[in-house]
Design an enzyme around this catalytic site. Structure first.
Site, PDB file in Angstrom:
ATOM      1  N   HIS A 103      -0.787  11.892  15.466  1.00 23.99           N
ATOM      2  CA  HIS A 103       0.128  11.424  14.412  1.00 23.99           C
ATOM      3  C   HIS A 103       1.313  12.374  14.276  1.00 23.99           C
ATOM      4  O   HIS A 103       2.471  11.936  14.195  1.00 23.99           O
ATOM      5  CB  HIS A 103      -0.616  11.320  13.088  1.00 23.99           C
ATOM      6  CG  HIS A 103       0.273  11.032  11.913  1.00 23.99           C
ATOM      7  ND1 HIS A 103       0.606   9.760  11.527  1.00 23.99           N
ATOM      8  CD2 HIS A 103       0.908  11.871  11.052  1.00 23.99           C
ATOM      9  CE1 HIS A 103       1.411   9.810  10.478  1.00 23.99           C
ATOM     10  NE2 HIS A 103       1.598  11.090  10.165  1.00 23.99           N
ATOM     11  N   GLU A 104       1.035  13.670  14.257  1.00 24.10           N
ATOM     12  CA  GLU A 104       2.126  14.648  14.135  1.00 24.10           C
ATOM     13  C   GLU A 104       3.022  14.626  15.375  1.00 24.10           C
ATOM     14  O   GLU A 104       4.242  14.807  15.264  1.00 24.10           O
ATOM     15  CB  GLU A 104       1.557  16.050  13.904  1.00 24.10           C
ATOM     16  CG  GLU A 104       0.755  16.195  12.618  1.00 24.10           C
ATOM     17  CD  GLU A 104       1.515  15.743  11.370  1.00 24.10           C
ATOM     18  OE1 GLU A 104       2.759  15.841  11.362  1.00 24.10           O
ATOM     19  OE2 GLU A 104       0.868  15.281  10.422  1.00 24.10           O
ATOM     20  N   HIS A 107       5.664  12.104  14.960  1.00 23.97           N
ATOM     21  CA  HIS A 107       6.859  12.566  14.238  1.00 23.97           C
ATOM     22  C   HIS A 107       7.817  13.298  15.184  1.00 23.97           C
ATOM     23  O   HIS A 107       9.040  13.161  15.078  1.00 23.97           O
ATOM     24  CB  HIS A 107       6.454  13.499  13.098  1.00 23.97           C
ATOM     25  CG  HIS A 107       5.846  12.802  11.931  1.00 23.97           C
ATOM     26  ND1 HIS A 107       6.425  11.700  11.334  1.00 23.97           N
ATOM     27  CD2 HIS A 107       4.704  13.043  11.231  1.00 23.97           C
ATOM     28  CE1 HIS A 107       5.667  11.294  10.319  1.00 23.97           C
ATOM     29  NE2 HIS A 107       4.619  12.096  10.250  1.00 23.97           N
TER      30      HIS A 107
END
Length: 232
Positions: A103-104, A107
């Site tokens: 998920h990071e 980003h």
């Protein structure tokens, strides 16, 4: 009407509702992370290894991965281009940890591709910092100065910027999770039976942002009700 606005009247229920929603969302994400943190990934890679693999494949070899203290304190810093993984993610080989790391990375890929909502959110940061620090003091000063409507109105508009920021954050978070799931579905890091577990972890994490937006919006609504009543 003055006492009605500031006391434990109906408008105060908005704060209670927001608090309940936030507490439930926090419990839900921790519950799901702990649940799927018990499942070791079949490939046996750690959160840090998974992040490095994803970043390198996206052409982001220059992004440094750091271990930071805390639990679920994972974040991507677009300012210094670093990926920061919490102690509960960095070394863990669990399905949940790999999902959070991915998920990071989502980003970081958003930053690389100039994802529009992320740019908008970044542009709002200075105004939001002002709004979060100055809105309530302005409203309080306005009330103490005999209901100075100018100060109160400015304070409410500044608080509205905080709500706007949290609303803009929602597509950023959901998109990052979508990117993570797509990457993990390729089979390089997780098997097909592990992907649904990641979806539950990331969905529950996204709900915390939804809860924060709802809670803050309810606070804004309460301010409007209170000072709208007092103005009338």
């Amino acid at each position: 009407m003055y006492g009605y606005g500031y006391g434990f009247g109906p408008s105060y229920l908005l704060i209670i509702i927001g608090l309940v929603i936030s507490l439930w969302a926090s419990w839900y994400v921790n519950h799901n992370f702990k649940k799927y943190d018990q499942f070791t990934s079949h490939h046996g890679v750690s959160g840090a290894d998974a992040a490095r693999f994803i970043l390198d494949n996206a052409g982001l070899q220059s992004i440094q991965i750091n271990k930071v203290s805390g639990n679920l304190t994972d974040n991507y810093n677009p300012g210094n281009k670093t990926l920061n993984l919490s102690e509960s993610t960095y070394d863990s080989t669990s399905v949940a940890a790999i999902g959070v790391a991915a998920h990071e990375c989502g980003h970081a890929i958003q930053d690389q591709t100039s994802y529009a909502p992320m740019r908008v959110r970044a542009a709002l940061v200075p105004a939001v910092n002002l709004g979060s620090n100055a809105s309530i003091p302005l409203i309080i000063v306005g009330a103490l100065l005999g209901m100075n409507h100018t100060l109160i109105t400015i304070g409410i508009w500044l608080f509205a910027l905080v709500v706007l920021f949290q609303v803009v954050t929602l597509p950023v978070e959901f998109n990052a999770s979508g990117r993570a799931i797509k990457i993990l579905s390729s089979g390089d890091l997780l098997d097909s039976d592990e992907v649904p577990m990641v979806k539950k972890v990331l969905f529950s994490a996204a709900l915390t942002y939804v809860a924060a937006a709802i809670s803050t919006a309810l606070q804004l609504l309460r301010l409007i009700i209170i000072f709208g009543d007092n103005r009338n």
